[in-house]
Write an enzyme that holds these catalytic residues in place. Structure first.
Site, PDB file in Angstrom:
ATOM      1  N   ARG A 126      61.759  84.737  15.430  1.00 14.96           N
ATOM      2  CA  ARG A 126      62.604  83.554  15.361  1.00 14.96           C
ATOM      3  C   ARG A 126      62.555  82.823  16.702  1.00 14.96           C
ATOM      4  NH1 ARG A 126      65.184  87.729  12.731  1.00 14.96           N
ATOM      5  NH2 ARG A 126      65.598  87.345  10.514  1.00 14.96           N
ATOM      6  N   LYS A 149      69.096  88.836  14.626  1.00 12.10           N
ATOM      7  CA  LYS A 149      70.001  88.328  13.604  1.00 12.10           C
ATOM      8  C   LYS A 149      70.623  89.457  12.808  1.00 12.10           C
ATOM      9  CE  LYS A 149      70.106  85.132   9.669  1.00 12.10           C
ATOM     10  NZ  LYS A 149      69.310  84.183   8.853  1.00 12.10           N
ATOM     11  N   HIS A 207      60.385  77.223  13.922  1.00 13.60           N
ATOM     12  CA  HIS A 207      60.701  78.268  12.950  1.00 13.60           C
ATOM     13  C   HIS A 207      59.618  78.380  11.886  1.00 13.60           C
ATOM     14  CE1 HIS A 207      63.162  80.845  10.382  1.00 13.60           C
ATOM     15  NE2 HIS A 207      64.066  80.897  11.338  1.00 13.60           N
ATOM     16  N   ARG A 217      56.993  81.293  11.224  1.00 11.35           N
ATOM     17  CA  ARG A 217      57.332  82.457  10.404  1.00 11.35           C
ATOM     18  C   ARG A 217      56.897  82.240   8.956  1.00 11.35           C
ATOM     19  NH1 ARG A 217      60.906  86.071  12.091  1.00 11.35           N
ATOM     20  NH2 ARG A 217      62.195  86.137  10.202  1.00 11.35           N
ATOM     21  N   HIS A 220      63.414  90.742   8.229  1.00 10.35           N
ATOM     22  CA  HIS A 220      64.314  90.246   7.205  1.00 10.35           C
ATOM     23  C   HIS A 220      65.284  91.343   6.794  1.00 10.35           C
ATOM     24  CE1 HIS A 220      61.661  86.637   5.809  1.00 10.35           C
ATOM     25  NE2 HIS A 220      62.436  86.356   6.844  1.00 10.35           N
ATOM     26  N   TYR A 268      68.908 102.699   9.444  1.00  5.67           N
ATOM     27  CA  TYR A 268      67.785 101.793   9.228  1.00  5.67           C
ATOM     28  C   TYR A 268      66.720 102.093  10.278  1.00  5.67           C
ATOM     29  CZ  TYR A 268      65.162  97.497   8.580  1.00  5.67           C
ATOM     30  OH  TYR A 268      64.165  96.594   8.331  1.00  5.67           O
TER      31      TYR A 268
END
Length: 409
Positions: free
Chosen positions: A244, A271, A334, A337, A360, A370
């Site tokens: 990003r 993010k 952006h 991406r 994502h 995670y």
């Protein structure tokens, strides 16, 4: 005899404080330093008291007498003017402490630690521009849904629909923070259904070039960019790492590992609030080595041209694309991406590998943890093959898509 302006102006200080009387208990205290203070002597409940009335000449003789007369009216009504002044100051202090601005800044300080640098900057700027000038001085407990609605509609009126939504959400969080701390009884944003208030706006995706020939032309234009070296290197690195824009411009040298060919972005900058690993192709390493000679003495890989230890401006890459002839509807920072996602899928790379490299949020919410290193071997191979593919596009060669077997390897 009452004082006159002439007598006050011409009065000379002495070795001791000098008392110049007017009338009704008002007098001017002339100190040896030359300062002149208005004072009022009065009696309340049988006690002698003194009230400060200001400093001459900021407070003129006329204004001092008006303040004296007001104080004497309070005394006649059974009010101690000194205690009344203290109570008024306390009330104002409490009002200021419970103003929307005071609570908003307290909320911001409480939550800023978990926000990325770019998010913190944008949020504070938007609050200071779009919210605080209109609601900041008001007690947060007195602000109603119509007040908040007027604020949101004011932002919408200039076409800033996304900012209107963001400020509605931010105000809601500030009100709920105030409720949790006993500063107001409820959150008025809950009385507003935003979709019934704001006009629906068609979703706009970030513009990007996705045809291989157009991508090749873009890469050649980047190589020919004649602006600042930091901007040129940021443009060259963007398609190779497709992070990003905020993550790119906030890249720090301490995050780059030339030995392992990795860029590890801390969770607080992401993010999704998860550490992110960007495998660096040999081409990406070459770009970083190029800019390293210029900026490695500082914190940021791409520092602001204006200095001050700040990162590159969020508008720098987009402005460079405009200079190169790409409109806002053709390509954005952006958009790199989208370019990578589209072409990598066309080249046959596994969706989950691409999505993980894009960082994502497609993950199982019931998972205990995670794994930020998920699919890392496949991602390393993909990033190098992607960089090689971009080199071929830049040369203008006829590129044959990789077969899926090799792509997934």
């Amino acid at each position: 005899m009452p004082l006159s302006d002439t007598a006050i102006r011409t009065a000379k200080p002495g070795p001791k404080p000098l008392k110049l009387s007017d009338s009704g208990g008002l007098y001017l205290l002339l100190n040896p330093s030359g300062t002149k203070w208005w004072r009022l002597d009065y009696r309340f409940d049988g006690k002698r008291k003194t009230l400060s009335m200001g400093v001459y000449p900021d407070v003129s003789l006329k204004l001092a007498r008006e303040r004296r007369d007001e104080a004497r009216k309070q005394i006649a009504s059974g009010i101690d003017p000194g205690e009344h002044r203290k109570a008024t100051k306390r009330a104002r202090a409490e009002l200021a402490a419970n103003s929307f601005e005071a609570v908003a800044r307290d909320w911001y300080a409480h939550h800023a630690a978990v926000l990325t640098d770019s998010t913190k900057e944008k949020l504070l700027r938007r609050l200071e521009v779009d919210v605080l000038p209109y609601l900041g001085s008001r007690p947060i407990s007195e602000i109603t849904a119509p007040d908040l609605l007027a604020l949101i509609k004011r932002i919408e009126a200039r076409g800033a629909f996304d900012i209107a939504k963001r400020m509605y959400n931010a105000c809601g969080r500030i009100f709920r923070y105030a409720v949790a701390h006993g500063l107001c009884s409820r959150d008025p944003s809950r009385d507003i259904e935003l979709r019934d208030v704001l006009r629906p706006v068609a979703t706009r995706h970030h513009a990007s070039v996705t045809h291989p020939k157009e991508v090749g032309a873009l890469l050649r234009a980047i190589d020919g960019f004649t602006g600042a070296l930091t901007t040129r290197c940021a443009l060259k690195l963007a398609p190779l790492v497709f992070v990003r824009p905020g993550e790119l411009r906030h890249a720090e040298w301490t995050e780059i590992d030339f030995d392992t060919h990795e860029w590890r972005i801390p969770a607080e900058k992401m993010k999704m609030r998860e550490q992110h690993i960007v495998p660096l192709s040999s081409q990406a390493v070459a770009v970083l080595r190029e800019i390293q000679q210029l900026t490695s003495a500082g914190r940021y890989v791409f520092p602001s041209e204006r200095g001050g230890g700040r990162p590159m401006s969020e508008n720098t890459v987009n402005a460079a694309l405009r200079r190169m002839g790409y409109s806002n509807d053709e390509m954005t920072g952006h958009g790199f991406r989208s370019t990578a996602s589209t072409l990598l899928h066309e080249l046959g790379y596994p969706h989950q590998v691409i999505e993980r490299q894009l960082a994502h949020g497609e993950r199982n919410q019931v998972a205990a943890a995670y794994n930020f290193a998920e699919h890392l071997p496949e991602r390393r191979a993909m990033m190098q093959q992607w960089a090689d593919y971009l080199d071929k596009l830049k040369k203008g060669a006829d590129v044959i898509p990789l077969d899926k077997g090799n792509a997934a390897a």
